[in-house]
Design a protein around this motif. Structure first.
Motif, PDB file in Angstrom:
ATOM      1  N   PHE A   1      -2.761  -4.124 -22.061  1.00 24.57           N
ATOM      2  CA  PHE A   1      -1.593  -3.246 -21.966  1.00 24.57           C
ATOM      3  C   PHE A   1      -0.304  -3.962 -22.385  1.00 24.57           C
ATOM      4  N   PRO A   2      -0.210  -4.404 -23.634  1.00 25.33           N
ATOM      5  CA  PRO A   2       0.976  -5.163 -24.061  1.00 25.33           C
ATOM      6  C   PRO A   2       2.263  -4.345 -24.038  1.00 25.33           C
ATOM      7  N   GLU A   3       2.143  -3.020 -24.100  1.00 29.68           N
ATOM      8  CA  GLU A   3       3.337  -2.166 -24.168  1.00 29.68           C
ATOM      9  C   GLU A   3       3.692  -1.533 -22.829  1.00 29.68           C
ATOM     10  N   ARG A   4       2.974  -1.863 -21.760  1.00 24.69           N
ATOM     11  CA  ARG A   4       3.201  -1.180 -20.491  1.00 24.69           C
ATOM     12  C   ARG A   4       3.710  -2.139 -19.421  1.00 24.69           C
ATOM     13  N   LYS A   5       4.298  -1.569 -18.371  1.00 19.35           N
ATOM     14  CA  LYS A   5       4.707  -2.352 -17.220  1.00 19.35           C
ATOM     15  C   LYS A   5       3.474  -2.622 -16.369  1.00 19.35           C
ATOM     16  N   VAL A   6       3.093  -3.883 -16.254  1.00 15.30           N
ATOM     17  CA  VAL A   6       1.901  -4.260 -15.500  1.00 15.30           C
ATOM     18  C   VAL A   6       2.296  -5.287 -14.443  1.00 15.30           C
ATOM     19  N   TYR A   7       1.935  -4.989 -13.188  1.00 13.75           N
ATOM     20  CA  TYR A   7       2.283  -5.863 -12.069  1.00 13.75           C
ATOM     21  C   TYR A   7       1.001  -6.298 -11.350  1.00 13.75           C
ATOM     22  N   GLN A   8       1.141  -7.290 -10.495  1.00 16.03           N
ATOM     23  CA  GLN A   8      -0.017  -7.808  -9.769  1.00 16.03           C
ATOM     24  C   GLN A   8       0.292  -7.926  -8.282  1.00 16.03           C
ATOM     25  N   SER A   9      -0.724  -7.639  -7.462  1.00 19.54           N
ATOM     26  CA  SER A   9      -0.643  -7.886  -6.024  1.00 19.54           C
ATOM     27  C   SER A   9      -1.940  -8.582  -5.629  1.00 19.54           C
ATOM     28  N   ILE A  10      -1.840  -9.818  -5.212  1.00 20.98           N
ATOM     29  CA  ILE A  10      -3.023 -10.642  -4.965  1.00 20.98           C
ATOM     30  C   ILE A  10      -3.176 -10.868  -3.458  1.00 20.98           C
ATOM     31  N   ILE A  11      -4.383 -10.620  -2.948  1.00 20.95           N
ATOM     32  CA  ILE A  11      -4.667 -10.760  -1.517  1.00 20.95           C
ATOM     33  C   ILE A  11      -5.647 -11.917  -1.301  1.00 20.95           C
ATOM     34  N   PRO A  12      -5.749 -12.437  -0.094  1.00 22.30           N
ATOM     35  CA  PRO A  12      -6.736 -13.490   0.182  1.00 22.30           C
ATOM     36  C   PRO A  12      -8.166 -12.965   0.055  1.00 22.30           C
ATOM     37  N   VAL A  13      -9.085 -13.874  -0.205  1.00 21.61           N
ATOM     38  CA  VAL A  13     -10.505 -13.526  -0.300  1.00 21.61           C
ATOM     39  C   VAL A  13     -11.046 -13.241   1.099  1.00 21.61           C
ATOM     40  N   GLY A  14     -11.869 -12.201   1.240  1.00 15.41           N
ATOM     41  CA  GLY A  14     -12.580 -11.994   2.498  1.00 15.41           C
ATOM     42  C   GLY A  14     -12.286 -10.686   3.197  1.00 15.41           C
ATOM     43  N   GLU A  15     -13.193 -10.329   4.094  1.00 12.54           N
ATOM     44  CA  GLU A  15     -13.128  -9.073   4.837  1.00 12.54           C
ATOM     45  C   GLU A  15     -11.866  -8.968   5.682  1.00 12.54           C
ATOM     46  N   GLN A  16     -11.299 -10.111   6.049  1.00  9.94           N
ATOM     47  CA  GLN A  16     -10.088 -10.087   6.882  1.00  9.94           C
ATOM     48  C   GLN A  16      -8.918  -9.413   6.168  1.00  9.94           C
ATOM     49  N   SER A  17      -8.985  -9.323   4.850  1.00 11.89           N
ATOM     50  CA  SER A  17      -7.885  -8.703   4.101  1.00 11.89           C
ATOM     51  C   SER A  17      -7.903  -7.174   4.176  1.00 11.89           C
ATOM     52  N   LYS A  18      -9.006  -6.599   4.664  1.00 12.71           N
ATOM     53  CA  LYS A  18      -9.057  -5.133   4.830  1.00 12.71           C
ATOM     54  C   LYS A  18      -8.374  -4.760   6.148  1.00 12.71           C
ATOM     55  N   SER A  19      -7.089  -5.063   6.223  1.00 15.34           N
ATOM     56  CA  SER A  19      -6.359  -4.901   7.478  1.00 15.34           C
ATOM     57  C   SER A  19      -5.099  -4.087   7.246  1.00 15.34           C
ATOM     58  N   ILE A  20      -4.504  -3.656   8.348  1.00 19.23           N
ATOM     59  CA  ILE A  20      -3.271  -2.881   8.283  1.00 19.23           C
ATOM     60  C   ILE A  20      -2.143  -3.708   7.667  1.00 19.23           C
ATOM     61  N   ASP A  21      -2.163  -5.025   7.870  1.00 21.32           N
ATOM     62  CA  ASP A  21      -1.105  -5.880   7.330  1.00 21.32           C
ATOM     63  C   ASP A  21      -1.130  -5.911   5.802  1.00 21.32           C
ATOM     64  N   PHE A  22      -2.310  -6.078   5.222  1.00 19.41           N
ATOM     65  CA  PHE A  22      -2.384  -6.142   3.762  1.00 19.41           C
ATOM     66  C   PHE A  22      -2.266  -4.747   3.138  1.00 19.41           C
ATOM     67  N   PHE A  23      -2.670  -3.729   3.871  1.00 20.57           N
ATOM     68  CA  PHE A  23      -2.419  -2.352   3.442  1.00 20.57           C
ATOM     69  C   PHE A  23      -0.914  -2.122   3.302  1.00 20.57           C
ATOM     70  N   TYR A  24      -0.161  -2.578   4.296  1.00 23.53           N
ATOM     71  CA  TYR A  24       1.305  -2.450   4.272  1.00 23.53           C
ATOM     72  C   TYR A  24       1.890  -3.280   3.136  1.00 23.53           C
ATOM     73  N   GLN A  25       1.303  -4.461   2.906  1.00 20.01           N
ATOM     74  CA  GLN A  25       1.797  -5.317   1.827  1.00 20.01           C
ATOM     75  C   GLN A  25       1.651  -4.627   0.477  1.00 20.01           C
ATOM     76  N   LEU A  26       0.535  -3.952   0.250  1.00 16.17           N
ATOM     77  CA  LEU A  26       0.350  -3.254  -1.026  1.00 16.17           C
ATOM     78  C   LEU A  26       1.378  -2.152  -1.211  1.00 16.17           C
ATOM     79  N   HIS A  27       1.674  -1.430  -0.148  1.00 13.26           N
ATOM     80  CA  HIS A  27       2.717  -0.402  -0.230  1.00 13.26           C
ATOM     81  C   HIS A  27       4.081  -1.034  -0.526  1.00 13.26           C
ATOM     82  N   SER A  28       4.359  -2.148   0.122  1.00 12.33           N
ATOM     83  CA  SER A  28       5.640  -2.828  -0.113  1.00 12.33           C
ATOM     84  C   SER A  28       5.733  -3.289  -1.566  1.00 12.33           C
TER      85      SER A  28
END
Length: 357
Positions: A56-83
């Protein structure tokens, strides 16, 4: 490239399966999105995020990187993605790409389902296990009292499965993914099941893996097409998960992989089924296959009351009565209500049988 269509009440969506598809996204994604947010974990991001961005050279592309593991399926990282989505200026015409395994797919999918009341997302699974979780539109995060208790049904715009990314998987991740393939085979295809139970997971060819994945995805897609919101037959896909999810929560998320917990849960379901229906089922062939392929089958000491209480948080539970998905024979599934006393007796006899075998 294999192309499978999943039909849902919301919209139909394609599943593309093939080699090096991560370099063909500009052809597979037809819609003109205002911005793209790639969600991935640290391990997968290092390997593949650059490949995705290059589409996607012509588009706005962003990244959100979370830690590896089941612990990331949490309300905290859900909120982080929204932020992150707000910070990057995503709007309702934006896209989220979930690049990774089941944790990334579930978390990013749930964020997409709830951001501005729902935006498009695409699943790009990079594990065998995620062949199951990426298809069907079930997205969720975990609660400390149980797995996937906070979530929604929200189908993706597409599933793009680049099988080349599977070549970097560890033996543990391969084991985890194949437990779900065995589950699908037990539910719907005895011939496929017999073929899987003759497979040596330490010596898989690319053709074998692609064939097994395609068969598993077709089974999942067919069931989802018949029962999108899990009112009937889709419950069958929870075979092995009632005890499996309870073990994950009891031992602590990340201490045992989802697929390894499901493998034990599948054995338990077959153990209960043999006792209830007085039939010989493929318990022993499955046990020996799991053992040969180094699945951890020693569940150790268990607080049976705690495990039963966790089983009651399963989404099939009604009026605090555990509903287990059981097998009368491969391809013939039944959902059976069991008392706490019965479950406790079956857990005890199952643990003895594991040691004895």
């Amino acid at each position: 490239m294999e192309d499978i269509l999943v039909k849902t009440s919301t919209h139909d969506y394609p599943i593309f399966i093939g080699d090096m598809l991560r370099f063909q996204l500009h052809q597979l994604i037809q819609k003109d999105y205002t911005a793209i947010l790639i969600v991935s974990d640290k391990k997968v991001a290092e390997l593949y995020v650059g490949d995705i961005v290059s589409n996607f050279p012509e588009r706005k592309v962003y990244q959100s990187i979370i830690p590896v593991g089941e612990q990331s399926k949490s309300i905290d990282f859900f909120y982080q993605l929204h932020s992150d989505a707000i910070k990057f200026g995503l709007d309702r015409a934006s896209l989220i790409i979930a690049l990774g395994g089941g944790v990334v797919g579930d978390l990013a999918g749930f964020a997409a389902a709830t951001y501005m009341r729902g935006i498009d997302y695409i699943q790009m699974p990079t594990t065998i296990l995620a062949h199951d979780s990426s298809v069907g539109g079930k997205v969720a995060i975990n609660h400390q009292f149980g797995k996937n208790l906070i979530g929604s049904f929200y189908p993706p715009a597409a599933v793009i499965y680049d099988t080349q990314t599977l070549r970097t998987l560890s033996e543990e991740e391969i084991r985890s993914g194949y437990a779900e393939l065995v589950k699908e085979a037990l539910i719907a295809d005895e011939t496929f099941c017999n073929r899987l139970l003759k497979t040596n997971l330490t010596n898989l060819s690319s053709d074998q893996l692609t064939n097994h994945l395609t068969n598993g995805i077709k089974i999942k897609a067919s069931i989802v097409g018949m029962d999108e919101k899990e009112k009937g037959i889709r419950k069958h896909l929870n075979l092995g998960h009632t005890l499996g999810h309870a073990l994950e929560a009891e031992k602590g998320y990340g201490e045992i992989t989802h697929g390894e917990a499901v493998a034990i849960g599948l054995l338990f379901s077959l153990h209960v089924s043999e006792s209830l229906f007085s039939r010989r089922l493929p318990y022993l062939p499955l046990f020996h296959w799991l053992k040969h392929n180094n699945y951890p089958l020693n569940i150790g000491e268990l607080d049976e009351e705690s495990v039963i209480n966790r089983m009651k948080t399963d989404k099939k539970t009604l009026n605090e009565r555990i509903q287990m998905v059981l097998l009368k024979q491969p391809g013939e599934i039944i959902v059976q209500e069991l008392s706490d006393h019965d479950i406790q007796m079956y857990i005890q006899s199952f643990r003895r049988r594991l040691v004895k075998e």
